[in-house]
Design an enzyme around this catalytic site. Structure first.
Site, mmCIF file in Angstrom:
data_model
loop_
_atom_site.group_PDB
_atom_site.id
_atom_site.type_symbol
_atom_site.label_atom_id
_atom_site.label_comp_id
_atom_site.label_asym_id
_atom_site.label_seq_id
_atom_site.Cartn_x
_atom_site.Cartn_y
_atom_site.Cartn_z
ATOM 1 N N GLY A 350 0.840 -1.158 -0.051
ATOM 2 C CA GLY A 350 0.004 0.112 0.025
ATOM 3 C C GLY A 350 0.950 1.346 0.068
ATOM 4 O O GLY A 350 1.974 1.176 0.060
ATOM 5 N N GLY A 352 0.837 4.671 1.979
ATOM 6 C CA GLY A 352 0.149 5.525 2.963
ATOM 7 C C GLY A 352 0.173 6.885 2.788
ATOM 8 O O GLY A 352 0.961 7.105 1.518
ATOM 9 N N GLY A 353 -0.089 7.797 3.484
ATOM 10 C CA GLY A 353 -0.279 9.272 3.146
ATOM 11 C C GLY A 353 1.296 9.636 3.337
ATOM 12 O O GLY A 353 1.932 10.511 2.447
ATOM 13 N N PHE A 354 2.063 8.907 3.908
ATOM 14 C CA PHE A 354 3.597 9.450 4.116
ATOM 15 C C PHE A 354 4.674 8.491 3.334
ATOM 16 O O PHE A 354 5.649 8.647 3.715
ATOM 17 C CB PHE A 354 3.644 9.626 5.316
ATOM 18 C CG PHE A 354 3.080 10.894 6.015
ATOM 19 C CD1 PHE A 354 3.796 12.167 6.204
ATOM 20 C CD2 PHE A 354 1.763 10.914 6.368
ATOM 21 C CE1 PHE A 354 3.108 13.048 6.552
ATOM 22 C CE2 PHE A 354 1.128 11.885 6.852
ATOM 23 C CZ PHE A 354 1.658 13.211 7.086
ATOM 24 N N GLY A 355 4.033 7.551 2.686
ATOM 25 C CA GLY A 355 5.092 6.640 2.124
ATOM 26 C C GLY A 355 4.617 5.325 1.968
ATOM 27 O O GLY A 355 3.423 4.905 2.037
ATOM 28 N N VAL A 357 4.072 1.048 1.980
ATOM 29 C CA VAL A 357 4.032 0.048 3.008
ATOM 30 C C VAL A 357 4.322 -1.133 2.445
ATOM 31 O O VAL A 357 3.764 -1.552 1.379
ATOM 32 C CB VAL A 357 2.500 0.059 3.771
ATOM 33 C CG1 VAL A 357 2.347 -1.075 4.737
ATOM 34 C CG2 VAL A 357 2.133 1.512 3.971
ATOM 35 N N LYS A 372 6.372 0.141 7.215
ATOM 36 C CA LYS A 372 5.934 1.629 6.374
ATOM 37 C C LYS A 372 7.045 2.440 6.525
ATOM 38 O O LYS A 372 7.657 2.763 7.577
ATOM 39 C CB LYS A 372 4.819 2.151 7.222
ATOM 40 C CG LYS A 372 4.406 3.415 6.885
ATOM 41 C CD LYS A 372 3.049 4.068 7.336
ATOM 42 C CE LYS A 372 2.785 5.320 7.045
ATOM 43 N NZ LYS A 372 1.509 5.840 6.959
ATOM 44 N N ASP A 468 -5.409 11.124 12.106
ATOM 45 C CA ASP A 468 -5.974 10.838 10.813
ATOM 46 C C ASP A 468 -6.661 9.481 10.729
ATOM 47 O O ASP A 468 -6.525 8.389 10.278
ATOM 48 C CB ASP A 468 -4.435 10.211 9.874
ATOM 49 C CG ASP A 468 -4.381 10.452 8.692
ATOM 50 O OD1 ASP A 468 -5.146 11.147 7.934
ATOM 51 O OD2 ASP A 468 -3.533 9.949 7.794
#
Ligand SMILES: *[C@@H]1O[C@H](CO)[C@@H](O)[C@H](O)[C@H]1NC(C)=O
Ligand SMILES: *[C@@H]1O[C@H](CO)[C@@H](O)[C@H](O)[C@H]1NC(C)=O
Ligand SMILES: *[C@@H]1O[C@H](CO)[C@@H](O)[C@H](O)[C@H]1NC(C)=O
Ligand SMILES: *[C@@H]1O[C@H](CO)[C@@H](O)[C@H](O)[C@H]1NC(C)=O
Ligand SMILES: *[C@@H]1O[C@H](CO)[C@@H](O)[C@H](O)[C@H]1NC(C)=O
Ligand SMILES: *[C@@H]1O[C@H](CO)[C@@H](O)[C@H](O)[C@H]1NC(C)=O
Ligand SMILES: *[C@@H]1O[C@H](CO)[C@@H](O)[C@H](O)[C@H]1NC(C)=O
Ligand SMILES: *[C@@H]1O[C@H](CO)[C@@H](O)[C@H](O)[C@H]1NC(C)=O
Ligand SMILES: *[C@@H]1O[C@H](CO)[C@@H](O)[C@H](O)[C@H]1NC(C)=O
Length: 663
Positions: A350, A352-355, A357, A372, A468
């Site tokens: 996946g 994520g919003g920040f990088g 996974v 992550k 979040d």
């Protein structure tokens, strides 16, 4: 002092064949009944568990002891003293250990993930158990009413403690008594005295760090409790420990016990060595051991263990002071690199919003993890995160994804979580392929997320603001239970304090309106985001869907519109094909609107939301001024319970008829 066996049985009553006490200052060669993973390590320390997971360790004195004159009589007085240490926790330690008096040394069916290796879900609390225990619990399990993740408790047939207290000790100096907190998992040895007065029916539990010799103040717990109904005439005494998905080494270093008398004090200079992860303290312990041949050999072995640990810990990366604090496990970059097959594209699960996974498998334990990468954070933020991670790592709740550890490379932060086989909720809600989630599953998921947020906001030692909350951060475990994940952005606050954040973070569509004004994350902004999740789950739509008709772009506006027009159920997810309980659907949508209220103070608290969803409190009669916001017209709305009380849900597919309220 020689590190050799000192095992002495003391038979006070010569006419009786039963022992009345014993002293162990080392367990070397001791005749103990050991089961599970417990073992006596070469130094003579009794290791109840290692940090494999999940495991159980039991260690009992092998002979029965007499606790009563007759099976109906009063229990005798007894006392015990021991020294323990808990080391090298991974994430947060397992469930801890307990001093136990029980009719048997075997615990059939004991669950290794909970219940201290004594009971299982069904057996916990059964009066037939006849088990008395004093727990030294290093995790907070709110299911059994634990007060925190560092407490001592009196357990009668159940791990739901009758009396408990946060670990601490009292010091008397110049006639003044002061209380000092103790961390059970500090890796330092802690001395314990447990004393029961059979006449007064008074149980005292006293703790003290071993560097303070002797007892220094009143007991931590002094509680009236009659053990006569629990203790049988003959019982075993010993220790029980278990580790859950997270684990630690748990050691007993010395132990004395005495019926009808005071257990011998343990000489702290005489206790066996045990390995720690804090290398410096480990060294000073070694230097205390002395100069016998065995201790020289031991010291060499210990130094190599320590050097190995230091090497393993730093692994070419420089450990900084602030990283040495206790907390979730720090993995080396190499370990993570191996686990993810070099961050291979095939392991990508996946974004994520920040990088990115990745899925990974830890080499040592075989544990499946989600890895992550939080790329390019500022050095300062990485420091901040690492400072917080030890606290965040202690969060434990059945609806939270567990944080296993972390890894840092310059400004790249890598966070390792428990792996969730079913992925995230948004995948199920918005992807057309695959069967849709049933209403029952959706309702359970919503309750799970509410329970997790309630825990974060109110039930933990600090206020945790997730910041979040969104469908893609709700993960599903093997049983399709909701697990709120991704604490990459979470912040901790003292209860009652004001949160301060300067940077607006979060995800569009879940961001409360006041966020853009104040930039301040609060429990109310989390509630707002949870409101968006409620609406998403009920409607099967994203909070913002630009491709839709103008008035349906913003989900909350559209639900509000339908609500005002008395057509609330029009927004129900068409993929449900009408299979849902009308009352529950209405309540979920209605709560979704309430949580989405533009005025923060008008939103419900997570506690209220949780109570309504679980029907712990009746749904309030609402004249919906609650829902009416400035700029929105007043609207009168009857809560579901006040409506015509529909007994059957409509189910056009005809596969499922649900009785409301019934099942
Ligand atoms: C431990 O105790 C159980 C009975 O409680 C017995 O069956 C077993 O043999 C004992 N083991 C040892 C090593 O004493
Ligand atoms: C823990 O003990 C068990 C049983 O003795 C053993 O199989 C396992 O490898 C040990 N784990 C560690 C991390 O030492
Ligand atoms: C047990 O019996 C002994 C001898 O008869 C007596 O002295 C003692 O008080 C009894 N203890 C209890 C707790 O009843
Ligand atoms: C739970 O423990 C009891 C004994 O207390 C045992 O009989 C039962 O089989 C255990 N249940 C499971 C599911 O292991
Ligand atoms: C132990 O308890 C956990 C949580 O209550 C449960 O998920 C697990 O299946 C249990 N394990 C066994 C072996 O009973
Ligand atoms: C503690 O145990 C006593 C009986 O021994 C019982 O009356 C009391 O309610 C228990 N308290 C709690 C908090 O469980
Ligand atoms: C001691 O622990 C208690 C309970 O965990 C906590 O409320 C208190 O603030 C702590 N005190 C200090 C000085 O750390
Ligand atoms: C337990 O503690 C209380 C309060 O300090 C004390 O008065 C009592 O003598 C103690 N009892 C035992 C058995 O140690
Ligand atoms: C063992 O402890 C008892 C007190 O509980 C004491 O009287 C006895 O002397 C001790 N034995 C040794 C060898 O230290």
């Amino acid at each position: 002092m020689l590190l050799q066996t000192v095992v002495l049985f003391l038979a006070i009553t010569l006419s009786s064949s039963y022992d009345t006490g014993f002293n162990y200052s080392s367990f070397h060669g001791a005749n103990l009944n050991l089961t599970g993973v417990s073992e006596v390590i070469p130094s003579g320390a009794l290791q109840l568990t290692n940090n494999s997971q999940p495991v159980i360790g039991h260690a009992f004195y092998p002979n029965l002891l007499q606790f009563k004159n007759s099976s109906k009589g009063n229990a005798f007085s007894f006392s015990t003293a021991f020294v323990f240490a808990i080391t090298r926790p991974i994430v947060s330690p397992g469930s801890g250990f307990a001093f136990v008096i029980s009719p048997s040394t075997q615990f059939e069916g004991a669950n290794s993930t909970q219940y201290l290796g004594l009971f299982n879900l069904t057996g916990n609390g059964d009066p037939e158990n006849q088990v008395f225990a004093v727990e030294f619990d290093t995790t907070q399990n709110i299911d059994v009413g634990d007060i925190d993740g560092n407490h001592v408790g009196i357990d009668l047939n159940s791990v739901r403690s009758n009396v408990s207290a946060s670990a601490a000790y009292y010091l008397t100096e110049d006639h003044k008594i002061t209380k000092h907190n103790l961390s059970l998992k500090s890796e330092d040895p802690i001395q314990v005295w447990i004393e029961y007065d059979g006449t007064e029916k008074l149980l005292n539990i006293t703790l003290s760090p071993i560097r303070i010799p002797g007892r220094t103040g009143p007991p931590l717990i002094s509680s009236r409790v009659d053990l006569s109904p629990i203790l049988q005439k003959y019982m075993y005494v010993g220790f029980s420990a278990s580790t859950g998905i997270v684990a630690s080494y748990q050691y007993i270093l010395g132990w004395s016990f005495m019926i009808n008398g005071r257990a011998q004090n343990l000489d702290s200079s005489d206790l066996p060595w045990y390995p720690r992860s804090k290398s410096i303290k480990g060294l000073s312990m070694v230097s205390k051991i002395g100069i016998s041949l065995s201790s020289i050999i031991l010291a060499i072995a210990a130094i190599s263990v320590i050097l190995y640990l230091v090497w393993k810990r730093t692994d070419g990366e420089i450990a900084e002071d602030w990283e040495l604090a206790n907390g979730p496990h720090r993995f080396s970059y190499k370990e993570i690199f191996m686990a993810t097959k070099g961050f291979h594209e095939e392991e990508l699960i996946g974004f994520g919003g920040f990088g990115k996974v990745y899925k990974g498998v830890m080499r040592d334990s075989g544990l499946q993890v989600a890895v992550k990468q939080v790329a390019h954070e500022s050095e300062e933020r990485v420091r901040e995160f690492v400072a917080e991670i030890s606290s965040i790592g202690k969060l434990q709740h059945r609806n939270l994804v567990r944080l296993i550890g972390w890894c840092k490379q310059k400004t790249k932060l890598i966070i390792i979580y428990e792996y969730m086989p079913h992925g995230s909720l948004d995948k199920y809600l918005f992807h057309e392929d695959g069967p849709p989630l049933s209403w029952k599953q959706r309702h359970k998921i919503l309750k799970g997320v509410a329970s997790a947020l309630l825990y974060l906001h109110e039930q933990w030692e600090q206020v945790v603001i997730h910041r979040d909350v969104k469908a893609s951060n709700v993960l599903l475990d093997a049983e399709m239970n909701a697990r709120l994940g991704d604490f990459g952005l979470a912040r901790l606050y003292e209860h009652g304090s004001n949160s301060q954040t300067t940077r607006v973070v979060g995800t569009i569509g879940y961001l409360a309106p006041e966020m853009s004004l104040t930039g301040k994350a609060t429990t109310e902004t989390d509630v707002f985001a949870y409101g968006a999740v409620l609406l998403e789950v009920a409607s099967g739509r994203r909070p913002i869907s630009p491709q839709r008709l103008q008035k349906q772009v913003i989900l909350v506006d559209w639900v509000w519109e339908c609500f005002k027009n008395g057509k609330l159920l029009d927004v129900a997810d068409p993929r449900l094909e009408g299979c849902f309980e009308i009352e529950e659907m209405t309540m979920v949508l209605w709560l979704g609107l309430w949580c989405s209220h533009p005025v923060p103070d008008a939103r419900p608290s997570m506690r209220q939301v949780y109570q309504y969803l679980n029907r712990d409190v009746p749904f309030p009669e609402i004249s919906a001024t609650k829902l009416a916001a400035p700029g929105m017209e007043n609207f009168h709305y009857l809560a579901p319970h006040a409506s015509s009380h529909t007994e059957l849900s409509i189910c056009s597919a005809g596969t499922e008829i649900l009785l409301s309220g019934g099942r």
